[in-house]
Design a protein around this motif. Structure first.
Motif, PDB file in Angstrom:
ATOM      1  N   UNK A   1     -25.816 -25.838  11.284  1.00 46.49           N
ATOM      2  CA  UNK A   1     -25.028 -24.621  11.030  1.00 46.49           C
ATOM      3  C   UNK A   1     -23.539 -24.979  10.997  1.00 46.49           C
ATOM      4  N   UNK A   2     -22.701 -23.961  10.862  1.00 43.30           N
ATOM      5  CA  UNK A   2     -21.269 -24.194  10.721  1.00 43.30           C
ATOM      6  C   UNK A   2     -20.552 -24.240  12.058  1.00 43.30           C
ATOM      7  N   UNK A   3     -19.259 -24.001  12.016  1.00 45.09           N
ATOM      8  CA  UNK A   3     -18.434 -24.060  13.222  1.00 45.09           C
ATOM      9  C   UNK A   3     -18.630 -22.832  14.092  1.00 45.09           C
ATOM     10  N   UNK A   4     -19.261 -21.806  13.511  1.00 48.95           N
ATOM     11  CA  UNK A   4     -19.566 -20.602  14.279  1.00 48.95           C
ATOM     12  C   UNK A   4     -20.996 -20.212  13.929  1.00 48.95           C
ATOM     13  N   UNK A   5     -21.659 -19.555  14.861  1.00 52.82           N
ATOM     14  CA  UNK A   5     -23.036 -19.122  14.569  1.00 52.82           C
ATOM     15  C   UNK A   5     -23.063 -17.635  14.210  1.00 52.82           C
ATOM     16  N   UNK A   6     -21.884 -17.036  14.027  1.00 50.59           N
ATOM     17  CA  UNK A   6     -21.824 -15.607  13.676  1.00 50.59           C
ATOM     18  C   UNK A   6     -22.348 -15.340  12.245  1.00 50.59           C
ATOM     19  N   UNK A   7     -22.030 -16.189  11.240  1.00 50.06           N
ATOM     20  CA  UNK A   7     -22.446 -15.867   9.869  1.00 50.06           C
ATOM     21  C   UNK A   7     -23.949 -15.694   9.697  1.00 50.06           C
ATOM     22  N   UNK A   8     -24.284 -14.929   8.670  1.00 51.28           N
ATOM     23  CA  UNK A   8     -25.683 -14.687   8.346  1.00 51.28           C
ATOM     24  C   UNK A   8     -26.163 -15.663   7.285  1.00 51.28           C
ATOM     25  N   UNK A   9     -27.226 -15.259   6.571  1.00 45.88           N
ATOM     26  CA  UNK A   9     -27.859 -16.182   5.616  1.00 45.88           C
ATOM     27  C   UNK A   9     -26.999 -16.446   4.386  1.00 45.88           C
ATOM     28  N   UNK A  10     -25.951 -15.647   4.167  1.00 44.32           N
ATOM     29  CA  UNK A  10     -24.983 -15.974   3.119  1.00 44.32           C
ATOM     30  C   UNK A  10     -24.435 -17.382   3.353  1.00 44.32           C
ATOM     31  N   UNK A  11     -24.318 -17.776   4.605  1.00 45.35           N
ATOM     32  CA  UNK A  11     -23.850 -19.126   4.953  1.00 45.35           C
ATOM     33  C   UNK A  11     -24.770 -20.183   4.330  1.00 45.35           C
ATOM     34  N   UNK A  12     -26.071 -20.013   4.513  1.00 44.32           N
ATOM     35  CA  UNK A  12     -27.032 -21.009   4.013  1.00 44.32           C
ATOM     36  C   UNK A  12     -27.058 -20.996   2.482  1.00 44.32           C
ATOM     37  N   UNK A  13     -27.055 -19.787   1.893  1.00 42.02           N
ATOM     38  CA  UNK A  13     -27.224 -19.666   0.440  1.00 42.02           C
ATOM     39  C   UNK A  13     -25.999 -20.155  -0.338  1.00 42.02           C
ATOM     40  N   UNK A  14     -24.821 -20.097   0.284  1.00 42.02           N
ATOM     41  CA  UNK A  14     -23.612 -20.507  -0.444  1.00 42.02           C
ATOM     42  C   UNK A  14     -23.231 -21.972  -0.157  1.00 42.02           C
ATOM     43  N   UNK A  15     -24.026 -22.682   0.580  1.00 37.19           N
ATOM     44  CA  UNK A  15     -23.760 -24.100   0.862  1.00 37.19           C
ATOM     45  C   UNK A  15     -24.043 -24.386   2.325  1.00 37.19           C
ATOM     46  N   UNK A  16     -23.086 -23.956   3.164  1.00 42.68           N
ATOM     47  CA  UNK A  16     -23.288 -24.146   4.600  1.00 42.68           C
ATOM     48  C   UNK A  16     -22.776 -25.495   5.060  1.00 42.68           C
ATOM     49  N   UNK A  17     -21.450 -25.576   5.256  1.00 44.49           N
ATOM     50  CA  UNK A  17     -20.822 -26.828   5.696  1.00 44.49           C
ATOM     51  C   UNK A  17     -20.583 -26.742   7.194  1.00 44.49           C
ATOM     52  N   UNK A  18     -20.861 -27.810   7.907  1.00 48.63           N
ATOM     53  CA  UNK A  18     -20.665 -27.776   9.357  1.00 48.63           C
ATOM     54  C   UNK A  18     -20.467 -29.163   9.921  1.00 48.63           C
ATOM     55  N   UNK A  19     -20.329 -29.254  11.250  1.00 54.29           N
ATOM     56  CA  UNK A  19     -20.087 -30.553  11.886  1.00 54.29           C
ATOM     57  C   UNK A  19     -21.194 -31.576  11.619  1.00 54.29           C
ATOM     58  N   UNK A  20     -22.405 -31.120  11.246  1.00 51.13           N
ATOM     59  CA  UNK A  20     -23.481 -32.087  10.992  1.00 51.13           C
ATOM     60  C   UNK A  20     -23.679 -32.382   9.505  1.00 51.13           C
ATOM     61  N   UNK A  21     -22.802 -31.849   8.658  1.00 49.67           N
ATOM     62  CA  UNK A  21     -22.966 -32.048   7.212  1.00 49.67           C
ATOM     63  C   UNK A  21     -22.986 -33.526   6.844  1.00 49.67           C
ATOM     64  N   UNK A  22     -22.124 -34.303   7.488  1.00 55.19           N
ATOM     65  CA  UNK A  22     -22.030 -35.717   7.114  1.00 55.19           C
ATOM     66  C   UNK A  22     -23.265 -36.513   7.550  1.00 55.19           C
ATOM     67  N   UNK A  23     -23.939 -36.048   8.600  1.00 57.56           N
ATOM     68  CA  UNK A  23     -25.125 -36.785   9.057  1.00 57.56           C
ATOM     69  C   UNK A  23     -26.437 -36.145   8.592  1.00 57.56           C
ATOM     70  N   UNK A  24     -26.419 -34.832   8.268  1.00 55.35           N
ATOM     71  CA  UNK A  24     -27.679 -34.180   7.895  1.00 55.35           C
ATOM     72  C   UNK A  24     -27.619 -33.460   6.553  1.00 55.35           C
ATOM     73  N   UNK A  25     -26.451 -33.349   5.955  1.00 51.40           N
ATOM     74  CA  UNK A  25     -26.323 -32.618   4.692  1.00 51.40           C
ATOM     75  C   UNK A  25     -25.931 -31.170   4.931  1.00 51.40           C
ATOM     76  N   UNK A  26     -25.760 -30.446   3.815  1.00 50.70           N
ATOM     77  CA  UNK A  26     -25.411 -29.021   3.908  1.00 50.70           C
ATOM     78  C   UNK A  26     -26.614 -28.246   4.422  1.00 50.70           C
ATOM     79  N   UNK A  27     -26.361 -27.060   4.963  1.00 56.32           N
ATOM     80  CA  UNK A  27     -27.488 -26.203   5.377  1.00 56.32           C
ATOM     81  C   UNK A  27     -28.401 -25.962   4.168  1.00 56.32           C
ATOM     82  N   UNK A  28     -27.797 -25.749   3.004  1.00 58.96           N
ATOM     83  CA  UNK A  28     -28.541 -25.499   1.768  1.00 58.96           C
ATOM     84  C   UNK A  28     -29.508 -26.634   1.411  1.00 58.96           C
ATOM     85  N   UNK A  29     -29.130 -27.866   1.780  1.00 59.64           N
ATOM     86  CA  UNK A  29     -29.950 -29.024   1.428  1.00 59.64           C
ATOM     87  C   UNK A  29     -31.261 -29.048   2.208  1.00 59.64           C
TER      88      UNK A  29
END
Ligand SMILES: Cc1cc2nc3c(=O)[nH]c(=O)nc-3n(C[C@H](O)[C@H](O)[C@H](O)COP(=O)(O)OP(=O)(O)OC[C@H]3O[C@@H](n4cnc5c(N)ncnc54)[C@H](O)[C@@H]3O)c2cc1C
Length: 412
Positions: A81-109
């Protein structure tokens, strides 16, 4: 599928006026507007079903990220997930960048299946297409295009009612937070651009500059890099290093950047950009940002950035509508004003546009996590978000949402 069928019937009966707005987490400024209908997914669409065999999870799009993480935690699983857990599924559907993106990919991936209703009222239940075979039938190609459109451009095409995602084992994280000077920010960015491990730098620039570095606790190369950066930076105020069990326990991002709390109820508009490493251009960027921050019209106006790359760069551009796979930085500009202050809004938006123009030179891409049909920059942000995929997307929309139930891709 019954959730989608009810919605399909509603759409076929006709909804006026259009566009129909969709609210999942309700954190963007375009999930409701005067005189338009909003479909609020939060009231229904709240299932969370974990598959015993595959460790995949199906979530209803009415859940927010905190609820998804909480449901998965009982099984030791997670999604990035991103830097906050407040966002809804719009976060996942629009990409979803977070602290684990570099090691696990975008939420969307991590999406493996999507269910919902196209703007034309037809229902869909799609699974991630397998890798392209050398000979592809027309119907395979159609599914590829639909899948690509939904991942990153769903708000223009369809209402997604359920998402199926691959889950991961919960990853303990090391987080180093501190307040740094402008020079220390430049050093941290310069070092982070050389990283080839799970470490990622995010920063928030307001009254202070907050540095927020995360890495996976079991990644010794990343831990060493963080230690060596700390040594190079020297003294940083409010420095703290914590280990958290997973993203559900992340400390809040951005709070160290503000020492004065802006009074009253605030409204915000946010624009997010995407771009490559700044390398030689870093000194001029920092000087430009410093100038913009010195003239910000409201205490709540802030510039932030998060780092991507690594695993997120390994996904082929043609697979999703998140086309800026070479991006290393996502800076986002948050313009704020006091609710009801029309002059304040004007000043904040003028600052937003100025900052956006400046940043577009360094970060040519847009992360369309928020859409702004009500702002003058909207057509440009659509062009910058989808670039040469925009004509393909427009063609897809002409089939899946020909009457424009959902927000348009072209401003007339
Ligand atoms: C506190 C905070 C922290 C954030 N941190 C990050 C971060 O670290 N990384 C990051 O990448 N982003 C981050 N964001 C941005 C966030 O991901 C986007 O604003 C996202 O669009 C929010 O989704 P939502 O469901 O909460 O909002 P909503 O306003 O409900 O939806 C956003 C948009 O998506 C569309 N949409 C939502 N659900 C559906 C659906 N089911 N079907 C079709 N269209 C749909 C809506 O029409 C709307 O245009 C953050 C936002 C906030 C407020």
């Amino acid at each position: 599928m019954s959730d989608a069928i009810t919605l399909s019937n509603l759409i076929r009966q006709g909804i006026q006026p259009t566009p129909l707005l969709v609210c999942a987490g309700g954190t963007s400024s375009r999930c409701a507007a005067d005189g338009l209908w909003t479909l609020d997914l939060r009231a229904g669409h709240r299932q969370l079903i974990i598959s015993e065999e595959t460790d995949e999870v199906e979530i209803g799009t009415g859940l927010n990220m905190a609820e998804v993480l909480e449901g998965l935690q009982t099984r030791g699983r997670s999604i990035p997930v991103g830097l906050s857990t407040i966002p809804g599924c719009g976060f996942v559907l629009t990409g979803g960048i977070g602290p684990l993106t570099r090691s696990q990919g975008l939420a969307m991936d991590h999406i493996v299946g999507l269910r919902g209703v196209w703007g034309n009222g037809n229902t869909f239940d799609l699974s991630a297409p397998t890798n392209r075979a050398s000979v592809e039938t027309e119907s395979d190609n159609e599914v590829h295009q639909q899948w690509r459109g939904l991942l990153g451009a769903a708000p223009f095409l369809a209402v997604v009612t359920a998402i199926r995602l691959r889950t991961q084992e919960i990853t303990p994280l090391v987080i180093w937070r501190s307040v740094g000077s402008i020079q220390q920010l430049a050093v941290a960015i310069e070092e982070a651009e050389q990283w080839h491990h799970s470490g990622s730098l995010q920063w928030a620039w307001n009254e202070n500059i907050e540095l927020f570095i995360t890495c996976c606790a079991d990644d010794s190369a990343a831990m060493q890099a963080v230690e060596s950066l700390k040594t190079r930076l020297g003294y940083c105020a409010e420095s703290s290093m914590t280990i958290v069990a997973g993203q559900h326990a992340q400390p809040p991002f951005g709070t160290l950047a503000r020492s004065t709390t802006a009074q009253g109820h605030l409204h915000h508009e946010v624009i997010s950009r995407l771009g490559p490493a700044w390398s030689q251009r870093l000194p001029s960027l920092i000087a430009d940002l410093n100038e913009l921050m010195r003239h910000r019209p409201h205490l709540g106006c802030q510039i932030n950035a998060q780092q991507l790359g690594g695993v997120s760069a390994q996904i082929p551009v043609s697979r999703t509508s998140f086309i800026h796979r070479d991006a290393i930085w996502k800076p986002w500009i948050s313009a704020a004003w006091t609710a009801g202050d029309a002059k304040g809004r004007e000043r904040a938006l003028e600052w937003l546009m100025r900052t956006n123009n400046l940043l577009s030179d360094y970060c040519p891409g847009v992360h369309l996590a928020q859409i702004h049909p009500h702002l003058s920059c909207h057509q440009k942000e659509l062009n910058d978000a989808f670039q040469d995929w925009l004509p393909g997307l427009t063609q897809l929309k002409s089939h899946q949402d020909p009457l424009g139930l959902l927000p348009p891709l072209t401003i007339t």
